[in-house]
Design an enzyme around this catalytic site. Structure first.
Site, PDB file in Angstrom:
ATOM      1  N   ALA A   1      12.183   3.039  -1.608  1.00  0.00           N
ATOM      2  CA  ALA A   1      12.735   1.692  -1.830  1.00  0.00           C
ATOM      3  C   ALA A   1      13.705   1.253  -0.728  1.00  0.00           C
ATOM      4  O   ALA A   1      13.772   0.078  -0.390  1.00  0.00           O
ATOM      5  CB  ALA A   1      13.408   1.612  -3.201  1.00  0.00           C
TER       6      ALA A   1
ATOM      7  N   ARG B   1      16.463   6.500 -10.413  1.00  0.00           N
ATOM      8  CA  ARG B   1      16.216   7.927 -10.262  1.00  0.00           C
ATOM      9  C   ARG B   1      15.182   8.321 -11.313  1.00  0.00           C
ATOM     10  O   ARG B   1      15.225   7.849 -12.451  1.00  0.00           O
ATOM     11  CB  ARG B   1      17.495   8.740 -10.476  1.00  0.00           C
ATOM     12  CG  ARG B   1      18.444   8.756  -9.303  1.00  0.00           C
ATOM     13  CD  ARG B   1      17.873   9.511  -8.100  1.00  0.00           C
ATOM     14  NE  ARG B   1      18.814   9.583  -6.985  1.00  0.00           N
ATOM     15  CZ  ARG B   1      18.840   8.733  -5.962  1.00  0.00           C
ATOM     16  NH1 ARG B   1      17.972   7.738  -5.897  1.00  0.00           N
ATOM     17  NH2 ARG B   1      19.712   8.892  -4.979  1.00  0.00           N
TER      18      ARG B   1
ATOM     19  N   GLY C   1      24.858  -3.537 -11.227  1.00  0.00           N
ATOM     20  CA  GLY C   1      25.667  -3.225 -10.043  1.00  0.00           C
ATOM     21  C   GLY C   1      25.103  -3.993  -8.859  1.00  0.00           C
ATOM     22  O   GLY C   1      24.402  -4.996  -9.024  1.00  0.00           O
ATOM     23  N   ARG C   2      25.369  -3.454  -7.660  1.00  0.00           N
ATOM     24  CA  ARG C   2      24.949  -4.170  -6.449  1.00  0.00           C
ATOM     25  C   ARG C   2      23.440  -4.414  -6.428  1.00  0.00           C
ATOM     26  O   ARG C   2      22.977  -5.530  -6.195  1.00  0.00           O
ATOM     27  CB  ARG C   2      25.349  -3.364  -5.204  1.00  0.00           C
ATOM     28  CG  ARG C   2      26.822  -3.316  -4.937  1.00  0.00           C
ATOM     29  CD  ARG C   2      27.115  -2.372  -3.787  1.00  0.00           C
ATOM     30  NE  ARG C   2      26.874  -1.004  -4.192  1.00  0.00           N
ATOM     31  CZ  ARG C   2      27.810  -0.064  -4.263  1.00  0.00           C
ATOM     32  NH1 ARG C   2      29.035  -0.333  -3.913  1.00  0.00           N
ATOM     33  NH2 ARG C   2      27.522   1.155  -4.656  1.00  0.00           N
TER      34      ARG C   2
ATOM     35  N   GLU D   1      10.402  15.148  -8.099  1.00  0.00           N
ATOM     36  CA  GLU D   1       9.815  14.790  -6.798  1.00  0.00           C
ATOM     37  C   GLU D   1       9.678  16.009  -5.900  1.00  0.00           C
ATOM     38  O   GLU D   1      10.575  16.847  -5.895  1.00  0.00           O
ATOM     39  CB  GLU D   1      10.716  13.744  -6.112  1.00  0.00           C
ATOM     40  CG  GLU D   1      10.713  12.429  -6.847  1.00  0.00           C
ATOM     41  CD  GLU D   1      11.763  11.455  -6.325  1.00  0.00           C
ATOM     42  OE1 GLU D   1      12.315  11.683  -5.238  1.00  0.00           O
ATOM     43  OE2 GLU D   1      12.021  10.465  -7.020  1.00  0.00           O
TER      44      GLU D   1
ATOM     45  N   THR E   1      13.337   2.030  -9.709  1.00  0.00           N
ATOM     46  CA  THR E   1      13.712   2.390  -8.329  1.00  0.00           C
ATOM     47  C   THR E   1      15.055   3.117  -8.348  1.00  0.00           C
ATOM     48  O   THR E   1      15.706   3.229  -7.314  1.00  0.00           O
ATOM     49  CB  THR E   1      13.837   1.132  -7.432  1.00  0.00           C
ATOM     50  OG1 THR E   1      14.720   0.205  -8.079  1.00  0.00           O
ATOM     51  CG2 THR E   1      12.502   0.477  -7.173  1.00  0.00           C
TER      52      THR E   1
ATOM     53  N   HIS F   1       9.352   7.354  -3.296  1.00  0.00           N
ATOM     54  CA  HIS F   1      10.805   7.203  -3.120  1.00  0.00           C
ATOM     55  C   HIS F   1      11.129   6.543  -1.769  1.00  0.00           C
ATOM     56  O   HIS F   1      11.808   7.132  -0.915  1.00  0.00           O
ATOM     57  CB  HIS F   1      11.503   8.567  -3.232  1.00  0.00           C
ATOM     58  CG  HIS F   1      12.956   8.459  -3.593  1.00  0.00           C
ATOM     59  ND1 HIS F   1      13.608   9.383  -4.372  1.00  0.00           N
ATOM     60  CD2 HIS F   1      13.889   7.515  -3.297  1.00  0.00           C
ATOM     61  CE1 HIS F   1      14.879   9.028  -4.527  1.00  0.00           C
ATOM     62  NE2 HIS F   1      15.067   7.887  -3.871  1.00  0.00           N
TER      63      HIS F   1
HETATM   64  C1  GLV Z   1      17.979   6.583  -2.374  1.00  0.00           C
HETATM   65  O1  GLV Z   1      17.393   6.869  -3.360  1.00  0.00           O
HETATM   66  C2  GLV Z   1      19.404   6.442  -2.316  1.00  0.00           C
HETATM   67  O2  GLV Z   1      20.089   6.798  -3.287  1.00  0.00           O
HETATM   68  O3  GLV Z   1      19.907   6.002  -1.277  1.00  0.00           O
END
Ligand code: GLV
Length: 329
Positions: free
Chosen positions: A290, A241, A158-159, A270, A239, A288
């Protein structure tokens, strides 16, 4: 915007300009701290609200959604929305939005940073220098793995997956990907990316980066069997889930060195981290973050506010996840 009576709940601290923006037009109940609300507190606080600006730590499961009265929109300050049962919201006629695009490059930067840190042992090196134990240079001091010209396997093109693949291209990497659907030909061509089966990606990649959403189908997408297919020199980056990876199985694989290393920004429960991971040197851990650049987190706050404001002003929210609810007059 003309002030209207609608009330908005902001469940947790966000960037102030987003709060100001909403306050200029609506009555805002702002939980201006970082602790978040317990489900009971949330249930009490949502009463009388027309919009909720929420975060990934707020769980809107079917039971919570069924208890919402008069709520028109849940505006999540995140691109991922596994914290919200969108089907249940749709059944109740509640719009759901997220914050896509703005965090794509920021998140990809961080995924690549984890990849590089794990491969070149940057965190270990930093700790080593700090420890005062650096007394001499040796031929194999903190040797890691090359990144350039290696094979990068991307799960979920994806993106964000594409943005990570683009970074890989810059490092002369060969790009493999696996996704439920093949990417358009022009995307594959631009990234020189080859679709392969899940098994082939695991077996062939030197670096495996996860970019799939968390759904019932991707829970423990990487478990003991998948880790066993990876090269002993391979590095896993997550990065996406936490629950996409079976954390206990990963800790075991890292401990036994059946894979070389990992870079993790997300965890199954988490902020708890599997205790074994905390004791290992071959894993780089982050809380968490990123998408956590100042620019991006500001923009995410504003996007969620704009989505909420649009819904309450009768306009289609820009990042609507259940467009079937938007019936044109
Ligand atoms: C962060 O984890 C998001 O989904 O924006």
């Amino acid at each position: 915007m003309r002030p209207v009576a609608a009330q908005i709940l902001i469940t947790k601290r966000i960037y102030p300009e987003a709060v100001q923006f909403l306050r200029s037009a609506f009555e805002v109940d702002y939980v201006d701290h970082d602790d978040g609300l317990t489900p009971e507190q949330l249930r009490a606080r949502v009463r009388g609200k027309a919009a909720i600006v929420c975060q990934l730590t707020d769980r809107f499961d079917a039971a919570m959604i069924d208890s919402l009265e008069g709520v028109r929109i849940l505006a999540n300050v995140a691109v991922g929305y596994d914290n919200i049962d969108v089907a249940a919201a749709t059944r109740r006629g509640i719009l759901v939005t997220n914050t896509p695009d703005v965090l794509t490059e920021t998140t990809a930067d961080f995924a690549f940073a984890l990849l590089m840190a794990a491969a070149r042992r940057i965190v270990e090196a930093h700790a080593f220098v700090h420890s005062g134990e650096w007394r001499r240079w040796t031929i194999d001091l903190l040797v890691g793995y090359d990144i350039f010209n290696k094979t990068l396997g991307v799960f979920g093109l994806g993106r964000i997956g594409q943005a990570v693949a683009r970074r890989g291209l810059g490092f002369g990497m060969k790009i493999l990907y696996h996704d439920l659907r093949r990417a358009p030909e022009e995307v594959e061509a631009a990234l020189n990316a080859r679709w392969v089966s899940k098994e082939e990606l695991l077996a062939e990649s030197d670096f495996v980066s996860l970019h799939v959403p968390l759904t019932a189908g991707t829970r423990h997408f990487i478990g003991a069997a998948e880790l066993a297919r990876m090269k002993p020199t391979a590095i896993l980056v997550n990065t996406a889930r936490g629950p996409v990876v079976d954390e206990a199985a990963l800790a075991e694989a890292l401990e036994r060195k059946t894979i070389a290393a990992a870079g993790l920004d997300v965890f199954e429960a988490e902020p708890k981290v599997h205790p074994k991971l905390l004791d290992l040197n071959n894993v780089v851990l982050a809380p968490h973050i990123a998408s956590a650049s100042v620019e991006t987190r500001r923009r995410m706050s504003m996007m969620a506010a704009e989505n909420a404001a649009a819904a309450l002003s009768g306009r289609r929210p820009p990042n609507l996840l259940n467009p079937e609810l938007w019936i044109q007059p």
